[in-house]
Design an enzyme around this catalytic site. Structure first.
Site, PDB file in Angstrom:
ATOM      1  N   GLU A  98       0.776  -1.195  -0.042  1.00 18.57           N
ATOM      2  CA  GLU A  98      -0.129  -0.074  -0.064  1.00 18.57           C
ATOM      3  C   GLU A  98       0.791   1.254  -0.043  1.00 18.57           C
ATOM      4  OE1 GLU A  98      -3.188   0.605   3.041  1.00 18.57           O
ATOM      5  OE2 GLU A  98      -3.305   2.588   2.384  1.00 18.57           O
ATOM      6  N   ASP A 123       4.924   4.905   3.709  1.00 20.41           N
ATOM      7  CA  ASP A 123       4.736   6.550   3.585  1.00 20.41           C
ATOM      8  C   ASP A 123       6.102   7.180   3.974  1.00 20.41           C
ATOM      9  OD1 ASP A 123       3.460   9.125   3.750  1.00 20.41           O
ATOM     10  OD2 ASP A 123       1.456   8.073   3.595  1.00 20.41           O
ATOM     11  N   ASP A 173      -1.607  11.858  -3.859  1.00 20.67           N
ATOM     12  CA  ASP A 173      -1.675  13.603  -3.793  1.00 20.67           C
ATOM     13  C   ASP A 173      -1.919  13.978  -5.319  1.00 20.67           C
ATOM     14  OD1 ASP A 173      -0.135  14.257  -1.134  1.00 20.67           O
ATOM     15  OD2 ASP A 173       1.025  12.820  -1.872  1.00 20.67           O
ATOM     16  N   LYS A 177      -2.243  21.723  -9.694  1.00 14.22           N
ATOM     17  CA  LYS A 177      -1.675  22.721 -10.619  1.00 14.22           C
ATOM     18  C   LYS A 177      -1.029  21.954 -11.849  1.00 14.22           C
ATOM     19  CE  LYS A 177      -0.778  26.007  -7.125  1.00 14.22           C
ATOM     20  NZ  LYS A 177       0.254  26.412  -6.122  1.00 14.22           N
ATOM     21  N   ASP A 209     -10.303  11.180  -5.764  1.00 21.75           N
ATOM     22  CA  ASP A 209     -11.579  12.000  -5.578  1.00 21.75           C
ATOM     23  C   ASP A 209     -11.282  13.167  -6.543  1.00 21.75           C
ATOM     24  OD1 ASP A 209      -9.695  13.051  -3.993  1.00 21.75           O
ATOM     25  OD2 ASP A 209     -11.147  14.324  -2.973  1.00 21.75           O
ATOM     26  N   THR A 246     -11.378   6.177   3.455  1.00 21.22           N
ATOM     27  CA  THR A 246      -9.931   6.678   4.130  1.00 21.22           C
ATOM     28  C   THR A 246     -10.138   8.059   4.617  1.00 21.22           C
ATOM     29  OG1 THR A 246      -9.104   7.837   1.987  1.00 21.22           O
ATOM     30  CG2 THR A 246      -8.873   5.397   2.191  1.00 21.22           C
ATOM     31  N   ARG A 247      -9.295   8.472   5.371  1.00 23.20           N
ATOM     32  CA  ARG A 247      -9.222   9.935   5.959  1.00 23.20           C
ATOM     33  C   ARG A 247      -9.283  10.960   4.710  1.00 23.20           C
ATOM     34  NH1 ARG A 247      -6.366  12.700  10.724  1.00 23.20           N
ATOM     35  NH2 ARG A 247      -6.583  10.819  11.791  1.00 23.20           N
TER      36      ARG A 247
HETATM   37  C1  LIG Z   1      -3.317  12.690  -0.176  1.00 24.37           C
HETATM   38  S1  LIG Z   1      -2.425  11.446   1.190  1.00 24.37           S
HETATM   39  C2  LIG Z   1      -3.407  10.023   1.064  1.00 24.37           C
HETATM   40  C3  LIG Z   1      -3.390   9.088   2.464  1.00 24.37           C
HETATM   41  C4  LIG Z   1      -4.301   8.048   2.606  1.00 24.37           C
HETATM   42  N1  LIG Z   1      -4.097   7.111   1.569  1.00 24.37           N
HETATM   43  C5  LIG Z   1      -5.764   8.491   2.598  1.00 24.37           C
HETATM   44  O1  LIG Z   1      -6.735   8.206   1.704  1.00 24.37           O
HETATM   45  O2  LIG Z   1      -6.300   9.151   3.634  1.00 24.37           O
HETATM   46  C6  LIG Z   1      -1.152  10.791  -0.022  1.00 24.37           C
HETATM   47  C7  LIG Z   1       0.078  10.247   0.947  1.00 24.37           C
HETATM   48  O3  LIG Z   1       0.960   9.658   0.081  1.00 24.37           O
HETATM   49  C8  LIG Z   1       2.100   9.607   0.420  1.00 24.37           C
HETATM   50  N2  LIG Z   1       3.140   9.555  -0.599  1.00 24.37           N
HETATM   51  C9  LIG Z   1       2.923  10.120  -1.841  1.00 24.37           C
HETATM   52  N3  LIG Z   1       3.859   9.899  -2.715  1.00 24.37           N
HETATM   53  C10 LIG Z   1       4.783   8.820  -1.964  1.00 24.37           C
HETATM   54  C11 LIG Z   1       5.722   8.064  -2.186  1.00 24.37           C
HETATM   55  N4  LIG Z   1       6.612   8.039  -3.532  1.00 24.37           N
HETATM   56  N5  LIG Z   1       6.401   7.136  -1.138  1.00 24.37           N
HETATM   57  C12 LIG Z   1       5.677   7.089  -0.074  1.00 24.37           C
HETATM   58  N6  LIG Z   1       4.810   7.611   0.151  1.00 24.37           N
HETATM   59  C13 LIG Z   1       4.032   8.446  -0.695  1.00 24.37           C
HETATM   60  C14 LIG Z   1       2.221  11.077   1.051  1.00 24.37           C
HETATM   61  O4  LIG Z   1       3.085  11.252   2.114  1.00 24.37           O
HETATM   62  C15 LIG Z   1       0.715  11.188   1.766  1.00 24.37           C
HETATM   63  O5  LIG Z   1       0.744  10.668   2.904  1.00 24.37           O
END
Ligand SMILES: C[S@@+](CC[C@H](N)C(=O)[O-])C[C@H]1O[C@@H](n2cnc3c(N)ncnc32)[C@H](O)[C@@H]1O
Length: 270
Positions: A98, A123, A173, A177, A209, A246-247
């Site tokens: 994940e 993460d 993420d 932009k 989303d 998810t959050r």
């Molecule tokens: C927008 S958050 C979504 C978190 C969770 N999946 C949720 O739906 O609540 C995206 C997460 O992906 C992590 N992330 C992004 N690119 C990553 C990478 N290359 N390796 C590890 N984590 C990554 C970020 O640190 C962030 O915590």
């Protein structure tokens, strides 16, 4: 007389090049004894566009305690130095990666609901790592490992070919932009790499989303020769029962966003 090439014992040390990078302390000094490394090799120093923004976030006392106490047993730094023995780490369970578990609530729920699947959760977010460790301990789960660092390095340097039974990327993420689109994780190059680490039949499950990102995911996944859509109509998938809210998803729904799931199967090599 020719100039001696032997270094003089008391010669002054060479000055670092003016443009050499000196990382700030928080990227190099451990914050928790025996906890995650502040800057696992390869994740921040590589000159590569990354899908995340390194940040120092506040860690609660409970998360800090969990990191100190549990990292040595259940944590894993992505230092790019060894290929992992997943059978040893997960006692022979099939393993799903994940990527980007955030605070880890959904990860913990899925691990508890399916103890016969190992979850390698990665993460860069320290509070989330502590939170997930605490949740896993509270739930008595032994099928979760928490990895600290960049998932791309983990896939490229530390996972054997065809070793994964699945990959989950929930609400990556969105980088809305236009100048940041290159940071989005789901791109053809990422899929090339992911496909090499997935066993034939393994499923890549993405959810977002952010409508334009959902369209991009559908486009690049549909075009990739090593993935096939599990949906006969070639579109988005209904949300599978096993994926909890998810959050980040909750925040999107509060804003009126529509959520899309995509489930693509890794096909056999031609
Ligand atoms: C927008 S958050 C979504 C978190 C969770 N999946 C949720 O739906 O609540 C995206 C997460 O992906 C992590 N992330 C992004 N690119 C990553 C990478 N290359 N390796 C590890 N984590 C990554 C970020 O640190 C962030 O915590």
């Amino acid at each position: 007389m020719s100039e001696s090439r032997t270094p003089q014992p008391d010669a002054p040390e060479a000055e670092p090049a003016a443009n050499s990078y000196v990382p700030p302390k928080w990227r190099t000094e451990p914050r928790f004894p025996d906890g995650p490394a502040p800057d696992p090799a390869g994740s921040h120093h590589e000159r590569r566009i990354r899908s995340f923004q390194p940040r120092r976030s506040r860690v609660t006392t409970g998360q800090g305690e969990a990191l100190k106490r549990l990292w040595g047993t259940w944590g894993l730094d992505i230092d790019g130095r060894e290929v992992l023995d997943l059978d040893r780490l997960f006692g022979g369970l099939p393993v799903v990666l994940e990527i980007g578990f955030g605070m880890g609530e959904a990860t913990a729920q899925m691990a508890a609901a399916d103890p016969d699947t190992g979850i390698l959760a990665v993460d860069v977010h320290t509070p989330g790592q502590g939170n997930l460790l605490a949740l896993a301990e509270r739930g008595g789960m032994t099928n979760v490992r928490v990895a600290n660092g960049d998932a791309v390095i983990l896939l490229r340097e530390m996972l054997p070919p065809a070793s994964l039974a699945g990959i989950r990327v929930y609400f990556p993420d969105p980088w809305p932009k236009a100048r940041h689109h290159k940071r989005r994780l789901i791109q053809p190059e990422f899929l090339d790499l992911a496909a090499t680490r997935m066993a034939p039949g393994a499923v890549l499950h993405c959810a977002t989303d952010w409508e334009p990102y959902a369209e991009q995911m559908l486009e690049v996944l549909s075009a990739h020769p090593l993935f096939e859509n599990t949906q006969e109509d070639g579109g988005f998938a209904p949300r599978p029962d096993f994926r909890p809210l998810t959050r980040f998803e909750g925040q999107g729904l509060d804003k009126g966003h529509v959520v899309h799931d995509l489930l693509f199967r890794r096909v056999e090599n031609a």
